[in-house]
Write a protein that holds these residues in place. Structure first.
Motif, PDB file in Angstrom:
ATOM      1  N   ASN A 159       0.888  -1.084   0.046  1.00 38.55           N
ATOM      2  CA  ASN A 159       0.001   0.088   0.138  1.00 38.55           C
ATOM      3  C   ASN A 159       0.750   1.167  -0.030  1.00 38.55           C
ATOM      4  O   ASN A 159       0.278   2.026  -0.622  1.00 38.55           O
ATOM      5  N   ASN A 214       1.442   2.038  -3.460  1.00 40.36           N
ATOM      6  CA  ASN A 214       0.289   2.186  -4.012  1.00 40.36           C
ATOM      7  C   ASN A 214       0.427   3.887  -3.884  1.00 40.36           C
ATOM      8  O   ASN A 214      -0.120   4.690  -4.790  1.00 40.36           O
ATOM      9  N   LEU A 251      -3.599  -3.968  -6.607  1.00 42.03           N
ATOM     10  CA  LEU A 251      -4.811  -4.297  -5.505  1.00 42.03           C
ATOM     11  C   LEU A 251      -5.117  -5.693  -5.991  1.00 42.03           C
ATOM     12  O   LEU A 251      -5.189  -6.809  -5.044  1.00 42.03           O
ATOM     13  N   LEU A 292      -5.151   1.848   6.707  1.00 44.88           N
ATOM     14  CA  LEU A 292      -5.764   1.769   5.366  1.00 44.88           C
ATOM     15  C   LEU A 292      -7.004   3.006   5.105  1.00 44.88           C
ATOM     16  O   LEU A 292      -6.821   3.725   4.052  1.00 44.88           O
ATOM     17  N   GLN A 337      -5.113   5.965   4.845  1.00 42.31           N
ATOM     18  CA  GLN A 337      -4.470   6.178   3.663  1.00 42.31           C
ATOM     19  C   GLN A 337      -5.628   6.483   2.451  1.00 42.31           C
ATOM     20  O   GLN A 337      -5.412   7.136   1.406  1.00 42.31           O
ATOM     21  N   ALA A 338      -6.684   5.773   2.621  1.00 36.40           N
ATOM     22  CA  ALA A 338      -7.711   6.208   1.376  1.00 36.40           C
ATOM     23  C   ALA A 338      -8.267   7.721   1.545  1.00 36.40           C
ATOM     24  O   ALA A 338      -8.308   8.093   0.455  1.00 36.40           O
ATOM     25  N   TYR A 373      -5.770   9.236  -0.525  1.00 35.64           N
ATOM     26  CA  TYR A 373      -6.111   9.005  -1.869  1.00 35.64           C
ATOM     27  C   TYR A 373      -6.996   9.944  -2.328  1.00 35.64           C
ATOM     28  O   TYR A 373      -6.922  10.437  -3.526  1.00 35.64           O
ATOM     29  N   LEU A 413     -10.271   5.037  -6.564  1.00 39.12           N
ATOM     30  CA  LEU A 413      -9.283   3.836  -5.788  1.00 39.12           C
ATOM     31  C   LEU A 413      -9.562   4.080  -4.181  1.00 39.12           C
ATOM     32  O   LEU A 413      -9.222   3.000  -3.507  1.00 39.12           O
ATOM     33  N   LEU A 416     -10.254   1.019  -1.975  1.00 39.82           N
ATOM     34  CA  LEU A 416      -9.346   0.410  -0.865  1.00 39.82           C
ATOM     35  C   LEU A 416     -10.008   0.320   0.314  1.00 39.82           C
ATOM     36  O   LEU A 416      -9.784  -0.980   0.964  1.00 39.82           O
ATOM     37  N   TYR A 469     -10.156  -3.809   0.082  1.00 43.62           N
ATOM     38  CA  TYR A 469      -8.967  -4.099   0.923  1.00 43.62           C
ATOM     39  C   TYR A 469      -9.494  -4.131   2.255  1.00 43.62           C
ATOM     40  O   TYR A 469      -9.163  -5.340   2.880  1.00 43.62           O
ATOM     41  N   SER A 470     -10.035  -2.988   2.779  1.00 39.12           N
ATOM     42  CA  SER A 470     -10.402  -3.161   4.558  1.00 39.12           C
ATOM     43  C   SER A 470     -11.385  -4.332   4.305  1.00 39.12           C
ATOM     44  O   SER A 470     -11.510  -4.915   5.285  1.00 39.12           O
TER      45      SER A 470
END
Lengths: 645, 100, 199
Positions: free
Chosen positions: B40, B43, B66, C39, C42-43, C46, C54, C58, C62-63
């Motif tokens: 990540n 990313n 991803l 995360l 981080q999102a 983004y 994205l 994410l 992802y989560s």
């Protein structure tokens, strides 16, 4: 139609693939149908392209079909291409025609063999390879066919591989052929090196400009090529494989070891006649090897008792005639004899096969005799073939053999000595062939009772090919009646475009010699006929009328007889001079060089590595995180190095 | 104002934390998650550069990363389960069959 | 200090905090929770960079999916952080590893600072950019035109991963775990007997 030239070799290939992939899955009638019909299609197509070629004007009779580029490598450029000219047209007719008859014959001969499918697979593959060989338009593709027929020969000699002698004979044929192929390859390299092309037409065209007449280079090239021909066509000193090759099934002996494959050498020499004609020295070698082989093999044939071995030595001897013809630069005569020989020798072998079949696999002529009344068709056809090979006019063998004898006497490159040896050989040929006929078909019935009750004429699939071949053995010679009979020699005329240089030279000589030599030619012809008749009379005397005379003669010259029976001890000589030193050298290389030096070096190297690894392996902890740490350490170092720049 | 380097430095720090996790953690699962964190971090730089250069290709790469991360998680976790079934532990140091 | 900067600083700090806490936990469940926290932060970054699609992916994928899979495995293996992971001796000490990693980070930062990145113009929410930058449509257009082959390959990769995961987790001791029910097993020998009888 000539656009479909590639179909000629393709049909047997299809048969090979079909039968080969489905070995053991097809019923016998289907195998026979596939095996024979594919070859028949090739034959039919060959006939069609032959007539198409014949319809073209004489000077333009060349059809070249390039299928695709095989090896494009800089200046080295090889096509898969087929070349149809009068020479290859004759060859494909002989190969597919005789081949088809032998395929049909095999249906009857092999019908009880457990390897029936395998047999037809090999036979089709052989036909494919042989047609590729004769149709190839360059040396390399010819070599492919050359090796292909060699492989099939090996496979078919060792067809009954459970028998040790058969598999040994197969290996012997293969290895001896390798020696010849080596020469062929070297010759091919020389041709490419000097001419810069492997294409037959290009080579023929450029050869007179590139090579100096009689130069060392051209002589070497031709002799190397001839070495290949010697191996394939079983000439001295590489003839030893052919008699042993009789271990294979008899139709195979007829097809491969009499009619077609062994003539590949003669064909190759004729195909490259443009090169050979430039070097009298190489031609002299070819002629000497040819005539000596003819004589030498004929003498061995006198004393053999195995019916197939007599025929094998006869084949070697007849091939010698063909090379004699090539050696005196009358290639057309060689090819003519090749064709007639294909008819009568295939017939002789098939007849012998029919006899062996009837005699419950007995091959020793001393146990035969009196078979005439049991096997009428086999006898009459074989008798015709014997007359033909002995050279009784007007059968095919007379015309072709006489042509060669006359050319060996009269040609620019000829010599009376050649004629004398060839002449004597003709007498010997007539003698041993009639000896075979008399021992087999006449006289007392020397077989045991059990065999006698089983004697039967062969089935139709076997006799019909015999009859057809007998017809060709009789009329086959009429295509090449020499001009002293008041007609033009059709065969020579047909091949003239291919043998442009050679035929031209020979013809000019004949013209120059004029009619004065006609009387000479008649004389020589008459002489040989008389000699043949005398030989036949002696054979008749010794082996039919007064057999005790033969026995006493044998005892009187027992030393000579034993030498002939043991084939001049050539195999033993090769064994002592060539094979044993090679075996000892191999043993030395194996036990000393390989085991001590090479293995010792490698083992030493390996144990050094082992010692170092013993120490280094403690770096392998097996723990992933340790490895990752070392990895990161490396990355840190690299980045640091980059930062310092 | 926030510059590109600020984002990149955040990504580097996250990557470093992931590295420490991989090097130090004994727990197989946590080690595995550290690898995900490193992915990540990468990313994040891709997206930051994509923005700075005003092209969208970086986004596509992130998308593919991803995907790979998902595949890696599926296979990796399957391996974790198989390993655990055989050795009854997730201590990474116990999986050292390849040592001397 | 405008709003943009504030959001950046908060998200960055939270992301780093989440990561740090993740590796510091003994209990893997808590680790997962901290990673989710990181995360999400981080999102936010983004989204701040215009990667709306994205950012959503994410969080959702992802989560929502991958890390839940982690949780699922942790629960399946019944790991509570109470296992004795032992303190066996390490060939390389913890401290060395730590120093090495810090060194690595500083080196990378040094790379960034020594002119690896030339553009120092501000980026973030307040800077102007194309209207559909990072939207679903824009990314999808690129994905299905220029990058269609990598996209398809990624699909194949996922398929291979699925097959691989299934094959590996199959319990070989209990036979073929894919086969459900016993009906086919009981029928199979009968068929063999029938064909055998015909021969």
């Amino acid at each position: 139609m000539s656009d479909y030239l590639f179909l000629i070799p393709l049909f047997p290939l299809i048969g090979f693939i079909t039968n080969g992939l489905l070995i053991g899955r097809l019923p016998k009638p289907v195998i026979s149908f596939v095996g024979c019909s594919t070859v028949f299609l090739s034959f039919a197509l060959s006939v069609m392209v032959f007539f198409e070629l014949k319809a073209m004007p004489a000077g333009l009779r060349v059809i070249e079909q390039v299928l695709f580029t095989w090896i494009p490598s800089g200046s080295f450029h090889v096509n898969i291409g087929l070349l149809l000219d009068p020479l290859s047209a004759v060859m494909i007719l002989v190969v597919s025609g005789v081949g088809f008859l032998i395929h049909v014959y095999s249906v009857g001969y092999m019908h009880n063999d457990p390897g029936y499918g395998r047999y037809f697979t090999y036979l089709n593959l052989f036909t494919f390879a042989m047609l590729t060989l004769v149709l190839a338009d360059n040396f390399l593709l010819m070599f492919v066919g050359w090796e292909g027929v060699g492989l099939c020969s090996y496979l078919l000699i060792g067809f009954w591989f459970e028998k040790k002698s058969a598999s040994d004979a197969g290996k012997k044929a293969f290895i001896v052929n390798r020696i010849g192929d080596f020469g062929f390859l070297l010759g091919m390299f020389l041709v490419f090196w000097t001419v810069g092309s492997l294409d037959f037409l290009t080579v023929s065209e450029k050869a007179p400009e590139v090579f100096t007449y009689g130069g060392a280079l051209i002589t070497t090239t031709c002799i190397l090529l001839f070495v290949g021909a010697v191996g394939k066509s079983a000439q001295i000193p590489l003839y030893v494989w052919l008699p042993d090759a009789m271990e294979g099934p008899t139709p195979v002996s007829a097809l491969i070891h009499a009619a077609t494959m062994v003539t590949a050498g003669v064909y190759m020499v004729a195909r490259t006649n443009a090169l050979f004609i430039l070097t009298p020295d190489a031609l002299l070698v070819v002629a000497i090897i040819g005539v000596v082989t003819a004589f030498f093999a004929a003498t061995i044939g006198l004393a053999q008792n195995d019916i197939k071995r007599v025929l094998a030595y006869s084949t070697v001897s007849q091939l010698g005639y063909m090379f004699l013809a090539c050696g005196v630069a009358s290639f057309a005569a060689g090819i003519f004899h090749l064709m007639t020989h294909a008819f009568f020798k295939a017939l002789l072998f098939l007849g012998a096969g029919s006899v062996i079949h009837a005699m419950s696999d007995e091959q020793d002529m001393r146990n035969m005799g009196g078979l005439k009344k049991y096997l009428p068709i086999t006898f009459s056809t074989m008798f015709i073939a014997t007359l033909a090979i002995a050279g009784i006019p007007p059968l095919s063998g007379f015309f072709s053999k006489d042509e060669i004898l006359w050319k060996s006497f009269s040609s620019d490159f000829g010599h009376p000595l050649f004629w004398i040896l060839g002449f004597v050989t003709a007498g010997l040929t007539a003698f041993y062939m009639f000896r075979l006929v008399f021992m087999t078909f006449y006289g007392k019935e020397r077989m045991d009772d059990k065999t006698r009750t089983h004697i039967h004429e062969s089935p139709k699939t076997m006799t019909i090919p015999l009859i057809i071949l007998a017809v060709f053995s009789v009329i086959g010679g009429f295509v090449g009646i020499p001009h002293i009979f008041g007609v033009t020699n059709q065969f020579e005329h047909w091949l003239e475009p291919v043998m442009a240089t050679s035929a031209g030279a020979a013809e000019s000589h004949v013209l120059a010699a004029g009619g004065g030599d006609t009387g000479m030619e008649w004389t020589l012809m008459l002489l040989s006929v008389v000699l043949v008749a005398v030989s036949i009379y002696f054979a008749h005397l010794l082996y039919k009328k007064r057999t005790e005379l033969a026995t006493s003669l044998r005892e009187r010259f027992s030393g000579l007889h034993r030498t002939l029976l043991n084939k001049y001890y050539v195999d033993e000589f090769y064994g002592a001079v060539v094979v044993r030193p090679v075996v000892y050298l191999s043993l030395f290389l194996w036990k000393v060089f390989d085991v001590v030096v090479i293995d010792g070096f490698l083992n030493g190297l390996a144990s050094r590595y082992h010692e170092v690894s013993e120490f280094l392996r403690f770096g392998q902890t097996g723990r992933v995180r340790t490895y990752a740490t070392v990895f990161i350490f490396g990355v840190v170092l690299v980045v640091a190095y980059m930062l310092m720049d | 104002m926030i510059t590109l380097s600020a984002y990149v430095i955040v990504a580097i720090v996250l990557f470093g934390i992931g590295t420490i996790g991989v090097l130090i953690s004994r727990n197989l699962i946590i080690l595995f998650m550290s690898v995900e964190l490193m992915l990540n971090a990468a990313n994040l730089t891709l997206i930051a550069f994509s923005r700075a250069m005003n092209v969208l290709d970086g986004h596509v790469f992130v998308f593919l990363v991803l995907t790979i991360a998902a595949a890696e998680a599926a296979v990796g976790l399957a391996m974790v389960i198989t390993l655990f079934r055989n050795r009854e532990t997730i201590n990474i140091d116990r999986y050292d069959l390849l040592k001397w | 200090m405008n709003l943009d900067t504030l959001i950046f600083i908060i998200s960055a700090v939270v992301a780093v905090f989440g990561g740090t806490m993740m590796i510091a936990q003994r209990n893997p469940v808590l680790s997962v929770m901290y990673l989710i926290l990181s995360l999400v932060a981080q999102a936010v970054l983004y989204v701040q960079l215009g990667a709306l699609f994205l950012g959503a992916i994410l969080i959702i994928v992802y989560s929502g999916a991958i890390l839940v899979l982690f949780l699922f495995v942790i629960m399946l293996l019944n790991l509570r952080g109470t296992e004795d992971l032992g303190h066996g001796s390490q060939p390389i000490s913890r401290f060395t590893k730590f120093v090495l990693s810090i060194l690595f980070v500083f080196e990378l930062i040094a790379v960034v600072k020594t002119g690896f990145i030339r553009s120092e113009s501000p980026i973030g929410m307040m800077t102007t950019v194309a209207e559909d930058f990072g939207s679903v449509k824009a990314v999808a257009t690129l994905l299905f035109t220029k990058y269609v082959y990598p996209f398809e390959l990624a699909g194949i990769l996922l398929l291979a991963a699925i097959v691989g995961a299934v094959v590996m987790t199959r319990d070989s001791q209990r036979g073929d775990s894919l086969r459900i029910g016993s009906a086919p097993d009981s029928q199979a020998p009968d068929i063999e007997q029938e064909t055998g009888g015909e021969q």
